[in-house]
Write a protein that holds these residues in place. Structure first.
Motif, PDB file in Angstrom:
ATOM      1  N   THR A 194      -6.285   7.562  -3.322  1.00  0.00           N
ATOM      2  CA  THR A 194      -5.313   8.427  -2.650  1.00  0.00           C
ATOM      3  C   THR A 194      -4.305   9.053  -3.611  1.00  0.00           C
ATOM      4  N   LEU A 195      -4.408   8.758  -4.911  1.00  0.00           N
ATOM      5  CA  LEU A 195      -3.390   9.218  -5.856  1.00  0.00           C
ATOM      6  C   LEU A 195      -3.522  10.694  -6.199  1.00  0.00           C
ATOM      7  N   ILE A 215      -5.517   2.037  -3.006  1.00  0.00           N
ATOM      8  CA  ILE A 215      -4.461   2.917  -3.522  1.00  0.00           C
ATOM      9  C   ILE A 215      -5.011   4.020  -4.415  1.00  0.00           C
ATOM     10  N   ILE A 228       2.186   8.241  -6.861  1.00  0.00           N
ATOM     11  CA  ILE A 228       1.954   9.650  -6.530  1.00  0.00           C
ATOM     12  C   ILE A 228       3.111  10.515  -7.022  1.00  0.00           C
ATOM     13  N   TYR A 287       0.827  -1.210   0.000  1.00  0.00           N
ATOM     14  CA  TYR A 287       0.000   0.000   0.000  1.00  0.00           C
ATOM     15  C   TYR A 287       0.864   1.263   0.000  1.00  0.00           C
ATOM     16  N   SER A 288       1.923   1.270   0.791  1.00  0.00           N
ATOM     17  CA  SER A 288       2.756   2.463   0.931  1.00  0.00           C
ATOM     18  C   SER A 288       3.692   2.650  -0.257  1.00  0.00           C
ATOM     19  N   SER A 308       1.885   3.343  -3.603  1.00  0.00           N
ATOM     20  CA  SER A 308       1.317   4.686  -3.550  1.00  0.00           C
ATOM     21  C   SER A 308       2.393   5.745  -3.731  1.00  0.00           C
ATOM     22  N   HIS A 356       0.898   7.027   4.214  1.00  0.00           N
ATOM     23  CA  HIS A 356       0.232   5.767   3.884  1.00  0.00           C
ATOM     24  C   HIS A 356       0.571   4.666   4.885  1.00  0.00           C
TER      25      HIS A 356
END
Length: 280
Positions: A152-153, A149, A91, A83-84, A87, A211
């Motif tokens: 949150t982008l 994910i 991003i 996830y982190s 992302s 994240h």
């Protein structure tokens, strides 16, 4: 200035520096103490007296071994890393592209679009939680990585910081590249990305921490035990009969990736903060 006055001024500066150093030392001790106590409790043997009653007479890694052998913890850690890290990569990629477009390209409504996008910072995430959930649910994104994910982008803060950084890059570099026949993708890949490494590293640290420590959105989207992130999984331990030392061991392990990321990228982070004030 006379010699006595100069000596008095030096003493005043020395006293001020010592006072500031003492204040920073006190604040540092207050900040670090909870983390030290967390590691001490995590390394306390089972059944031994622990804080705040007494300091343990010896330390052991048994609690950490039990945490790694517990069902679900390794899976939660992997989920948090996916996830982190994914992302952060996406991003940084999208924010740098958008920042380059807003900084160096001219198109109708550019400034209006930028400030409208930036205005979303004033909208709390909790207000968008239900629309996000409904949209992801309609697209069958519940209990999936992409469902966690993708929403949150659209990071307007990252886009704004990239725009501000790229805007100060010399326009002559881009003009020379265009004269040499470089495509937009080549300009972005060979000029923009290398020159924005300090701000990319800074954003990478912040985005990773956001994240990795995110709780609300993974709690809503990851509804099965196999999709839980580490923050959500640790919260469930409080409802179970898990010893305090093992909970502290889990929390200590969850802090380590943040320390590693900051340690690796702190040089870029410090350089970016130090040079921010030099840009006109």
């Amino acid at each position: 200035m006379t010699a006595p006055a100069e000596a008095a001024l030096r003493r005043r500066f020395t006293l001020a520096n010592l006072s500031l150093t003492a204040l920073l030392a006190i604040v540092s001790v207050i900040t670090v103490t909870p983390f030290v106590l967390m590691f001490v409790v995590a390394l306390t043997p089972e059944g031994a007296p622990t804080l705040p009653a007494a300091l343990p007479d010896r330390l052991t890694f048994d609690n950490i071994e039990r945490v790694f052998s517990a069902a679900g913890f390794t899976r939660w850690t992997i989920n948090s890393l996916v996830y982190s890290v994914v992302s952060v990569v996406l991003i940084l990629l999208t924010a740098s592209m958008a920042g380059y477009a807003f900084a160096k390209k001219r198109f109708p409504g550019r400034d209006t679009l930028m400030w409208s996008f930036l205005a979303t910072l004033m909208v709390p995430f909790q207000a968008m939680l239900i629309p996000y959930f409904v949209l992801v649910s309609e697209m069958d994104g519940i209990d999936t990585f992409w469902g966690m994910i993708v929403p949150t982008l659209a990071n307007s803060q990252a886009v704004f910081l990239m725009r501000q950084f790229i805007r100060d890059l010399p326009a002559e570099l881009f003009d020379a590249a265009k004269v040499d026949g470089a495509s937009e993708w080549r300009i972005y890949w060979r000029i923009v990305l290398p020159l924005t490494r300090p701000i990319l590293a800074t954003l990478g640290v912040f985005v990773f921490l956001w994240h990795w420590n995110d709780f609300l959105w993974p709690l809503v989207v990851a509804q099965s035990d196999d999709m839980r992130t580490l923050t959500v999984g640790l919260a469930t331990l409080r409802t179970e009969t898990v010893p305090l030392a093992q909970i502290m061991a889990s929390a200590a392990i969850s802090v380590l990736p943040c320390l590693v990321v900051f340690g690796v990228l702190q040089r870029y982070l410090v350089n970016s903060i130090a040079t921010t004030g030099l840009r006109g």
